[in-house]
Design a protein around this motif. Structure first.
Motif, mmCIF file in Angstrom:
data_model
loop_
_atom_site.group_PDB
_atom_site.id
_atom_site.type_symbol
_atom_site.label_atom_id
_atom_site.label_comp_id
_atom_site.label_asym_id
_atom_site.label_seq_id
_atom_site.Cartn_x
_atom_site.Cartn_y
_atom_site.Cartn_z
ATOM 1 N N ASN A 43 3.358 2.871 5.016
ATOM 2 C CA ASN A 43 2.690 2.942 3.686
ATOM 3 C C ASN A 43 1.776 1.063 3.309
ATOM 4 O O ASN A 43 1.679 1.645 2.527
ATOM 5 N N ARG A 44 2.937 0.672 4.168
ATOM 6 C CA ARG A 44 2.421 -0.790 3.785
ATOM 7 C C ARG A 44 0.914 -1.486 3.627
ATOM 8 O O ARG A 44 0.226 -1.125 4.392
ATOM 9 N N LEU A 45 0.504 -2.006 2.811
ATOM 10 C CA LEU A 45 -1.158 -2.523 2.543
ATOM 11 C C LEU A 45 -0.721 -3.987 3.279
ATOM 12 O O LEU A 45 -2.211 -3.980 3.314
ATOM 13 N N GLY A 46 -0.352 -4.415 2.363
ATOM 14 C CA GLY A 46 -0.510 -5.669 3.154
ATOM 15 C C GLY A 46 1.454 -6.803 2.356
ATOM 16 O O GLY A 46 1.609 -6.151 1.446
ATOM 17 N N GLN A 47 1.060 -8.039 2.444
ATOM 18 C CA GLN A 47 2.213 -8.914 2.323
ATOM 19 C C GLN A 47 1.174 -9.929 1.247
ATOM 20 O O GLN A 47 0.643 -10.487 1.703
ATOM 21 N N GLY A 48 1.572 -10.337 -0.266
ATOM 22 C CA GLY A 48 1.253 -11.110 -1.080
ATOM 23 C C GLY A 48 2.082 -12.454 -0.888
ATOM 24 O O GLY A 48 2.712 -12.185 -0.393
ATOM 25 N N GLY A 49 2.135 -13.034 -2.479
ATOM 26 C CA GLY A 49 2.674 -14.050 -2.055
ATOM 27 C C GLY A 49 3.620 -13.991 -2.549
ATOM 28 O O GLY A 49 3.957 -14.502 -2.719
ATOM 29 N N PHE A 50 3.509 -12.371 -3.830
ATOM 30 C CA PHE A 50 4.967 -12.575 -4.665
ATOM 31 C C PHE A 50 6.258 -10.639 -3.931
ATOM 32 O O PHE A 50 6.572 -10.201 -4.290
ATOM 33 N N GLY A 51 5.321 -10.904 -3.027
ATOM 34 C CA GLY A 51 5.883 -8.933 -2.370
ATOM 35 C C GLY A 51 5.062 -8.164 -1.569
ATOM 36 O O GLY A 51 4.063 -8.671 -1.936
ATOM 37 N N ALA A 52 5.675 -7.758 -1.275
ATOM 38 C CA ALA A 52 4.556 -6.756 -0.221
ATOM 39 C C ALA A 52 3.949 -6.002 -1.022
ATOM 40 O O ALA A 52 4.330 -5.574 -1.865
ATOM 41 N N VAL A 53 2.571 -5.104 -0.512
ATOM 42 C CA VAL A 53 2.548 -4.058 -1.723
ATOM 43 C C VAL A 53 2.419 -2.875 -0.658
ATOM 44 O O VAL A 53 1.967 -2.519 0.176
#
Ligand code: NAG
Ligand code: NAG
Ligand code: NAG
Ligand code: NAG
Ligand code: NAG
Ligand code: NAG
Ligand code: NAG
Ligand code: NAG
Ligand code: NAG
Ligand code: NAG
Ligand code: NAG
Length: 859
Positions: A546-556
């Protein structure tokens, strides 16, 4: 003692014992029965970890024999019975695997008393194993112990006990699913009057039936807890362990239960007295302790619909039934005698039910701290409380509605039954329809105002308005994250405002969404609080899939609420330096920022250190997904790209200038630009820097949050940031959109960065060479050159020389602007060497433009 297993005598001994056993009867301590073996009365199968035992038993004060499975503890607890309808009268029953492969039980006269009754096997060579879960599984002899090839299992044919690991199907196509049937009495396992199962309507719930009448219900499942069980509503939900799986291909979901402590011996049993017990073995006191008991004997309100329809049951002091406001007892004589079964009826007929009516439309009255009525019809399309209310008002057969996070919009079209007071029901609010004259609030308020005006005059009005203003300014906190203590006044009058007549209501309502609560206009939906558990359920427990991506402030993560709404959940990684309260306030502020080019924040979740933000889900992922992929970039023609550039500029301008907060994004980049279904750009992660960096408005920070390649020189090197650092990032982004390549992809070439490359081309009057070949022929050169020029202005070294977003917007919109000449960006070429030093330990990282670097820069 150590045994030498190589000792031939030992081996002989063991194998001869084994041979002996398999010929005649089962040995003690064995957990498998195979073709040709027999479990006689007195023998038992014992699961490998010695938790469960299978054999013949007699209930207390009875001589009849039953084949059953029980917890192998000092106080035997039977969890399953095979021949509950056909007891064996002597001690000579036997369990075998029949010639056809079925499990069969015979009595002393060799007549069949029970069979697993599977009609067809691939092979009659079967065996059955008693697993450590208490499941007795029949499969082919070869696949014994595997999960596939199961022919029959006791977990699919339970008697009165639900064990951890069992799966109870929920499917509205199946309807009521009554899986468990109580014993007839304490010493008679034959089926009794009470059954327990799942009712799939409007958020599935557990029901106890007495014959066909409902006796108790758990209240609707909100994907974390059953909302009507008072002890469940405090968020000890993780201790509680129920879970509803995602629908499978047949749209069936399964309830499962996992104890928080796997070594606990637990069982849920519907007792012969019609009460559901949750029991846990207490090894120290050698007894089974009741953790839960429903219906609770000390609370008669748990009995289904004790007070009849349209009445609430309250057990807080002594038992009392009260008609809902606007209703009166249907049979006053019976009611006063304490016979409440007749329930209550409306005092005044609803406006929408009248044929002659031209009066004001109906309104809704709110109730808090109740167990929601039974028989709701789930209504999926409304996505918030207001929309839910409007849908309900627009349909006269809708009696009531509620918006429950984890379920969605619930509506009731039948009589409201089984409402009772709950001590803790979180912030559940429920609204039922009333004739407008039964509602207090709006009318009285306006009268009051008139009186004030006439008596005291305009002066007092000014004061009143001032007071009202103060009141409105008062910041509203979020509802407490854990269970709210229940309010005393459980009356909130809510009136859906509308000037139109009832017939035109549904058409008109979309315009007027203002709602009065006790006469005060409020901006209704506060930021909804999501439950951590429901988010875990929605995102498949934050699974990698389900992970869409990893941003600077956490995973989405991508998630889907039970109503079907898709969401994106950002799990904030680092701990913010703020306290919880500031954090909440900050999020509320951010949530108020609404612009079509900003991703909408739907809610948040704060539990302990876990902080999450819930956003609308964007089906087209992010800009980088399209822009930097040879195949997908075809979808981005020049028109689309230009509108994306303009959209980003508008969103940024709103953040910088038009919102009250003046937010500096600080991490603008292609992966933070999300695209909706129509390729409209939406900026995400705005306000993050604010949340993480506190309320810094000063232009200096010790924490640099951003992404290399997009960071302006003054920010990357000195930690100075301003709206102009966003303008720099916007310039880089604009150039990337035009040339269709990542800024970082230039590192290995003679041009050390996109910016120097662009500058060189621009300087040599070959700017069109910068343009992505896939759009070069279809674009208008003038527009393109203008955009490149704006980009070059934005990426200048000196913040002072860069235009503001307002200026950028103006330049983008004017046909032939007079543009100042940009200065050569020297920093970009210089910086690449710094970058190379900084990220020297892996080419992997360098090639990933999603990399967000947080580094500490000394002042
Ligand atoms: C069994 O019989 C004894 C004595 O009559 C009684 O006290 C006890 O309650 C009975 N147990 C059950 C489960 O009926
Ligand atoms: C299994 O079935 C076959 C016929 O299909 C039969 O000949 C055989 O005796 C059966 N085996 C046992 C153990 O009953
Ligand atoms: C076995 O059969 C005999 C005679 O038919 C009968 O009296 C007895 O009750 C039966 N026993 C069982 C356990 O059914
Ligand atoms: C076995 O199943 C059949 C139908 O599948 C049913 O008619 C029969 O009554 C069942 N027998 C037993 C002993 O349960
Ligand atoms: C069943 O399988 C076990 C081991 O896989 C084997 O030892 C045994 O002989 C088999 N039993 C029959 C009846 O085929
Ligand atoms: C079950 O229902 C019957 C009549 O429907 C009643 O006589 C009996 O007492 C009930 N048993 C229990 C345990 O409630
Ligand atoms: C769905 O239903 C079909 C037909 O009843 C069945 O064969 C299949 O096994 C079911 N799938 C699941 C996952 O239960
Ligand atoms: C609910 O919890 C309280 C204390 O936590 C306990 O005393 C009470 O018995 C529980 N009620 C039920 C129905 O389990
Ligand atoms: C209770 O009231 C209902 C409805 O008026 C009536 O039908 C029923 O007979 C009453 N029951 C008793 C025990 O009086
Ligand atoms: C409308 O009908 C209701 C009964 O349905 C009646 O009580 C009311 O007086 C009527 N009003 C008018 C204006 O006719
Ligand atoms: C109102 O709700 C009922 C029950 O859900 C439904 O059958 C009916 O079509 C709805 N009417 C309108 C106008 O939506």
């Amino acid at each position: 003692m150590e045994t030498n297993i190589n000792n031939p005598v030992f081996v002989l001994l063991v194998s001869s014992i084994f041979l002996l056993c398999s010929l005649v009867r089962i040995c003690d301590g064995v957990d498998i029965i195979r073709q040709g073996q027999t479990v006689r009365d007195g023998d038992t199968l014992i699961s490998e970890a010695e938790i469960f035992e299978l054999g013949f038993f007699s209930p207390e004060n009875s001589t009849l024999r039953f084949l059953g499975i029980w917890y192998k503890v000092d106080v035997k607890a039977v969890v399953w019975v095979a021949n509950r309808n056909n007891p064996i009268s002597g001690n000579d029953g036997a369990l075998r695997i029949g010639v056809d492969g079925n499990l069969v039980v015979f009595d002393g006269n060799n007549s069949l008393v029970w069979s697993s009754n599977v009609s067809r096997f691939s092979s009659n060579n079967t065996a059955a194993i008693l697993q450590n879960s208490g499941n007795f599984v029949l499969s082919s002899n070869e696949s014994i112990g595997d999960t596939h090839g199961v022919h029959w299992q006791s977990f699919s044919h339970p008697t009165d006990t639900f064990l951890p690991g069992m799966r109870v199907p929920v499917n509205s196509a199946i309807g009521e699913y009554r899986a468990f049937t109580a014993w007839k009495s304490a010493n008679d396992p034959s089926p009794g009057n009470y059954t327990v199962g799942v009712d799939p309507h409007g958020g599935p719930q557990i029901i106890i039936w007495d014959h066909i009448k409902r006796r108790w219900r758990s209240g609707q499942w909100n994907s974390v807890i059953f909302t009507g069980v008072s002890n469940m509503s405090n968020i000890a939900s993780f201790l509680y362990g129920f879970k509803l799986s995602q629908p499978d291909e047949n749209r069936t979901q399964y309830f499962t239960y996992n104890p928080s402590n796997p070594s606990d011996l637990l069982r849920f049993r519907v007792g012969w007295d019609g009460r559901e017990h949750q029991l846990r073995w207490n090894e120290d006191e050698k007894k089974w302790e009741d953790l839960q008991l429903h219906p609770d004997p000390t609370n008669r309100c748990e009995l289904y619909n004790l007070c009849g329809k349209y009445a609430t049951c309250d057990n807080s002091n002594s038992l009392s039934c009260n008609c809902l406001k606007g209703f009166r007892p249907k049979f006053p004589d019976q009611w006063s005698r304490g016979n409440w079964s007749g329930g209550c009826e409306r005092k005044i007929e609803l406006q929408c039910q009248r044929t002659n009516g031209t009066g004001e439309p109906d309104g809704f009255k709110g109730l808090k701290c109740i167990k929601l009525p039974d028989l709701s019809n789930l209504f999926l399309s409304a996505s918030n409380l207001d929309a839910c209310g409007r849908s309900c008002l627009g349909n006269c057969s809708c009696n009531a509605y509620a918006f429950v996070s984890g379920i969605g919009c619930m509506m009731w079209t039948e009589d409201l039954v089984d409402i009772s007071h709950l001590d803790q029901s979180g912030s559940l609010e429920f609204f039922y329809r009333l004739h407008h004259s039964e509602l207090d609030g709006r009318r009285k308020i306006s009268k009051l105002v008139i009186i004030i005006i006439s008596l005291v005059g305009a002066c007092s009005l000014m004061v009143a308005l001032w007071l009202l203003w103060i009141y409105k300014k008062k910041p509203k906190g979020l509802p407490a994250v854990s269970s709210m203590p229940c309010c005393k006044d459980n009356d909130i009058a809510v009136l859906v405002q509308s000037k139109s007549k009832s017939k035109e209501l549904s058409a008109d309502l979309s315009v007027s969404s203002g709602i009065l609560i006790d006469g005060n206009q409020v901006n209704r939906p506060e930021l909804p609080i999501f439950n951590l558990g429901s988010l875990a359920a929605a995102t498949n427990n934050f699974s990698e899939g389900n992970r869409l991506g990893q941003g600077g402030f956490g995973a989405v993560y991508k998630g889907e609420l039970p109503g079907g709404q898709e969401i994106a959940v950002k799990r904030l990684s680092a701990k913010s330096c703020q306290g919880l309260e500031e954090f909440k306030n900050e999020i509320i502020l951010i949530a108020k920022l609404q612009h079509r080019n900003l991703v909408r924040l739907l809610g948040c979740s704060i539990q302990g250190d876990e902080k999450m933000l819930i956003y609308e889900y964007m089906p087209n992922k992010s800009l980088d997904y399209f822009l930097f992929n040879e195949a997908r970039k075809e979808k981005l023609d020049w028109r689309t790209r230009l509108s994306i550039i303009e959209g980003i500029a508008r969103g940024l301008l709103y953040l910088h200038r038009d919102s009250r907060l003046r937010i500096i994004h600080r991490d603008l980049k292609a992966s933070n630009i999300l695209l909706d279904g129509e390729m409209n750009p939406k900026i995400s992660d705005f306000g993050m820097a604010r949340i993480f960096g506190g309320n810094q408005h000063e232009a200096n920070t010790v924490r640099v949050v951003g992404t290399y390649g997009y960071m302006s020189p003054e920010y990357a090197m000195e930690g100075l940031f301003s709206v102009k650092s966003d303008v720099y990032s916007f310039g880089v982004l604009l150039l990337e959109i035009i040339c269709g390549r990542r800024n970082t992809s230039f590192r290995s070439m003679e041009h050390t960065s996109l910016i120097t490359y662009a500058w060189d081309l621009w300087n040599e009057d070959k700017a069109m060479d910068l343009v992505d070949p896939s759009i070069r022929d279809s674009c208008s050169p003038n527009e393109m050159l203008k955009c490149i020029h704006i980009g070059m202005l934005c990426v200048q070294d000196s913040a002072m020389h860069r235009p503001t977003m307002a200026a950028v917007m103006l330049l983008l919109e004017s046909e032939t602007p007079t543009l100042p000449m940009p200065r050569q960006p020297s920093y970009a070429s210089m910086r690449s060497s710094i970058d190379a030093d900084f990220i020297s330990d892996g080419h992997e990282i360098v090639s990933s433009n999603n990399l967000t670097v947080t580094m500490v820069v000394g002042r």
